[in-house]
Design a protein around this motif. Structure first.
Motif, short mmCIF file in Angstrom:
data_model
loop_
_atom_site.label_atom_id
_atom_site.label_comp_id
_atom_site.label_asym_id
_atom_site.label_seq_id
_atom_site.Cartn_x
_atom_site.Cartn_y
_atom_site.Cartn_z
N SER A 1 0.86 -1.13 -0.07
CA SER A 1 0.03 -0.03 -0.21
C SER A 1 0.98 1.31 -0.08
O SER A 1 0.52 2.34 -0.75
N SER B 1 -17.18 7.67 1.31
CA SER B 1 -17.22 6.86 0.03
C SER B 1 -18.45 7.00 -0.67
O SER B 1 -19.03 8.11 -0.51
N VAL C 1 -8.80 7.11 -2.12
CA VAL C 1 -9.15 6.00 -3.19
C VAL C 1 -10.68 5.76 -3.21
O VAL C 1 -11.48 5.95 -4.26
N ARG D 1 -13.59 6.87 -6.21
CA ARG D 1 -14.12 5.88 -6.83
C ARG D 1 -15.65 6.33 -6.84
O ARG D 1 -16.57 6.36 -7.72
N GLU E 1 -6.09 3.10 -11.14
CA GLU E 1 -5.45 2.52 -9.90
C GLU E 1 -5.59 1.00 -9.91
O GLU E 1 -6.79 0.48 -9.12
N GLU F 1 -4.10 -1.36 -8.70
CA GLU F 1 -3.87 -2.12 -7.40
C GLU F 1 -5.06 -2.02 -6.31
O GLU F 1 -5.09 -2.53 -5.43
N ALA F 2 -6.08 -0.84 -6.50
CA ALA F 2 -7.28 -0.91 -5.96
C ALA F 2 -8.02 -2.38 -5.88
O ALA F 2 -8.61 -2.62 -4.89
N GLY G 1 -7.77 -4.39 -2.77
CA GLY G 1 -8.09 -3.81 -1.36
C GLY G 1 -9.47 -4.14 -1.16
O GLY G 1 -10.11 -4.19 -1.96
N SER H 1 -11.58 -1.83 0.17
CA SER H 1 -12.36 -0.74 -0.10
C SER H 1 -13.06 -1.01 -1.48
O SER H 1 -14.28 -0.76 -1.80
N PHE H 2 -12.26 -1.17 -2.47
CA PHE H 2 -12.80 -1.52 -4.10
C PHE H 2 -13.73 -2.54 -3.84
O PHE H 2 -14.89 -2.57 -4.44
#
Length: 725
Positions: free
Chosen positions: A212, A301, A355, A359, A394, A396-397, A400, A402-403
């Motif tokens: 991260s 979010s 992030v 989104r 992104e 890499e999200a 994770g 969150s995504f």
């Protein structure tokens, strides 16, 4: 036989007989034909783009799991493959639908792989390779007030630290004591620091902070020793730093104002919802919100973006509609949609552009953009488009929480709304005024319950996989909290920000604080119920993949193909319900370990650290705290080390001093040490300083008198965020 009569005076309809006849007719249709009809139904309902987004994500996962093709050549090959497959799909779409779709799938896969390779290369920055200290100088990028001081992000211009990589080293450090209040974003400082490389996961499959930090551009973490000196900068800061610093100053000022006006933890949470600065929220409050299942309201979010932009949209539209000349001559709905998009963008930037917030902004922009184009605002295609935009920016999200949790929740809600819209509705007589009011309350409460159920079911696998917790009373917590957040807290936040330039914002913050105080009170009550927080054992990626596949099938498919979700979900639940737990956890620096005792619970040897031990216990599904005396019950230790029996294998030894190697290497099956073991150590498995430096933290499982070892790092390892030897 049971018959059902539909309509007075009409002949009886034999319902079971009709169902049986339909079943026999369906069985007579060849399987290939049934599948073909289902696929055509998916095409007609425009479900291809969502599966394209899924394949794009699979391409991202392939790169992050394998790291093959991480160089420039791999990127060029992936881009060429995506372009060639995409061109082939366009040429074949008229002649061979199946061939065109297959090539389109290859194009999405290759594009996802290419996006991940490019992103990993684009964010490359210096990384500290070993613990170090010294005097550094640079700009303060950002500040965040916390309970014990301030957390700084520094862009170092001068240092003598052991780093790898080109560019300026960015450091996240904590400042306590003297000099805490003397700094501001944008200052040039000189300070003494003690820094560490960003820490890796404490167990295989655990959260990897080093990864991260790499994608966030952070190359080291640690603390500032003493008071830093603020000096004139040797050169003017860049425009990006100036703008970021001014924005951070404004965010800190608003955070302080809200926290001081409201006071207490209600003020801290209210400020976090506006500015994204969560440092003033105590861990006790965080735990209360988590146990009540409403912690998602703290992270800005989708919920917050929808409420903020929605407040602007409906409020402005209502104001414009109140003026007949405007309502008749101007497209007030589209004007309100543009204002909502702008409000969402401002909210995203002002709250720190995390992030999850980015989104949410992308999804909100697509929704209101559909309003501008007179298209369906909320659809699975729009969600897929938002996911593709996020993953291109992104990649890499994707790995994770969150995504995964935000998009799964929205996908479930859209699928539920589509199902609800497809149900036949029977006309009902219009109710009176009281009836309309009661129906509104009923619909509102039932809507919160249903959406919470759907969102909980959709996000549950990810919450259990990443955090090893379940909140049985989350529905109750959301039913109590969300109406307050929706009706009072977020509208007051929008009003407060609108009135802040005039200095008339205090009443709005007080109203927002009153709502948050009630939310915290409800959450505290829910968190106090028996079994409000249940710890579940960590399960593997395979079980999660099955559950995700079931979720994708049931939300994306609209034909009978969605029934495939049932066996997938059953297999995933079965695999997740009884995971294979390790028999031994080993710390990455060899200072401590935890092994499974005779009663099936973990016993601790050495001093692995409270944070590491808490992560092990949580992954093991053990609700005990790190200071529980039962963790060290029956452990035999002395200044030289510790020894404990390991069933069917022999013993495990933790060596603290060089003098213990002779005895422990001769009698133990597993030797763990923060020291480097001598070359003559004959133990079957030696996890010493040298080996752990190569592998990171490890877990061991006993399999038929054999020992299987899994480590954080695999050999050979190419991930650039891992510390070098």
């Amino acid at each position: 036989m049971i018959a059902g009569r539909i309509g007075a005076g009409r002949p009886a309809i034999d319902v079971p007989a009709r169902i049986g006849a339909a079943w026999r007719r369906w069985r007579l249709v060849p399987l290939r034909t049934r599948i073909g009809r289902a696929l055509l139904s998916e095409l007609e309902r425009r479900r291809l783009l969502p599966w394209g987004a899924v394949l794009f994500g699979i391409g991202v996962l392939v790169f992050f799991q394998t790291q093959i093709g991480a160089g420039r050549t791999g990127l060029l090959v992936a881009v060429a493959t995506a372009l060639a497959a995409g061109a082939g799909a366009l040429r074949l779409r008229a002649r061979s639908l199946a061939g065109g779709l297959a090539l389109a799938g290859v194009a999405f896969l290759a594009a996802g792989f290419a996006a991940a390779v490019h992103r990993q290369q684009a964010v490359a920055a210096p990384v500290l390779v070993a613990p170090a200290g010294g005097t550094v100088a640079g700009f303060v990028e950002s500040l965040e007030d916390r309970a014990g001081g301030r957390r700084l992000v520094l862009r170092l211009e001068a240092h003598d630290l052991p780093v790898e990589g080109e560019g300026r080293l960015r450091v996240r450090a904590t400042l306590r004591g003297a000099g805490v209040g003397a700094l501001a974003p944008g200052d040039w400082i000189e300070a003494r620091v003690r820094l560490l490389p960003p820490p890796e996961a404490v167990r295989p499959g655990g959260y990897d902070f080093a990864k991260s930090a790499w994608f966030a551009g952070i190359g080291a973490v640690g603390g500032v020793v003493g008071a830093p000196r603020v000096l004139p900068p040797p050169r003017p800061p860049g425009l990006d730093l100036v703008l970021a610093a001014r924005l951070d100053v404004l965010r800190n000022a608003v955070t302080t104002r809200i926290a001081e006006i409201v006071g207490g933890q209600a003020g801290a949470v209210a400020a976090a919802l506006v500015t994204g600065k969560r440092g003033l929220i105590t861990e006790e409050t965080n735990e209360i919100l988590r146990a009540a299942g409403v912690y998602h309201i703290v992270s800005i979010s989708g919920l917050h973006m929808v409420l903020a932009a929605g407040t602007v949209f409906f409020g402005l539209r209502a104001l414009l509609a109140a003026v007949p000349a405007l309502a008749l001559a101007w497209p007030i709905k589209k004007i309100a949609a543009v204002a909502a998009i702008l409000a969402g963008a401002i909210y995203c930037v002002f709250s720190g552009a995390a992030v999850a917030t980015e989104r949410a902004l992308i999804m909100t922009t697509i929704v209101f953009g559909a309003v501008l184009l007179d298209r369906t605002a909320l659809s699975m295609r729009n969600l897929a488009l938002a996911a593709l935009i996020v993953l291109v920016r992104e990649p890499e999200a994707l790995v994770g929480p969150s995504f995964q949790m935000s998009f799964s929740a929205v996908a479930g809600l859209i699928a539920g709304a589509e199902w609800q819209a497809s149900r036949p509705r029977r006309p009902a007589p219009p109710p009176g005024r009281i009836g309309r009011a009661l129906r509104g309350v009923r619909n509102g409460l039932s809507g919160i319950v249903v959406t919470t159920l759907i969102a909980t079911a959709a996000t549950g696998p990810f919450a259990a996989f990443h955090f090893q917790v379940a909140n049985p009373y989350g529905i109750l917590g959301n039913v109590l909290a969300l109406p307050i957040v929706t009706v009072l807290v977020m509208p007051a936040a929008v009003l407060g920000m609108a009135l802040a330039p005039l200095g008339l914002d205090a009443p709005a913050w007080l109203a927002m604080g009153a709502g948050m105080a009630q939310v915290i009170a409800f959450s505290e009550w829910v968190a106090g119920l028996p079994g409000a927080r249940v710890v579940v054992p960590a399960f593997g990626v395979g079980a999660l993949a099955l559950l995700v596949a079931a979720l994708l099938v049931v939300t994306i498919c609209v034909s009978p193909l969605r029934l495939l979700a049932l066996p997938l979900a059953a297999a995933g639940i079965l695999a997740a319900s009884d995971p294979a737990r390790p028999d031994l956890y080993v710390d990455r620096d060899g200072r401590g370990l935890a092994l499974r005792g005779a009663d099936g619970r973990l016993v601790v040897l050495g001093e692995p650290g409270d944070f590491v031990l808490a992560q092990w216990l949580q992954a093991d599904g053990d609700p005990r705290a790190p200071d529980d005396p039962g963790l060290v019950a029956g452990v035999a230790c002395d200044p030289l080390g510790c020894v404990a029996p390991l069933p069917d294998v022999g013993a495990v030894a933790l060596v603290r001093a060089p003098g213990a190697f002779a005895e422990d290497c001769a009698r133990a099956a597993i030797v763990v040490s923060r020291l480097t073991a001598p070359a003559w150590c004959a133990a079957p498995h030696v996890l010493d300083r040298a080996r752990l430096a190569r592998t990171g933290a490890a877990t061991l499982r006993l399999r038929d008198e054999a020992i299987a070892i899994e480590t954080v790092r695999r050999t050979p390892e190419t991930r650039p965020w891992l510390a070098r030897e």
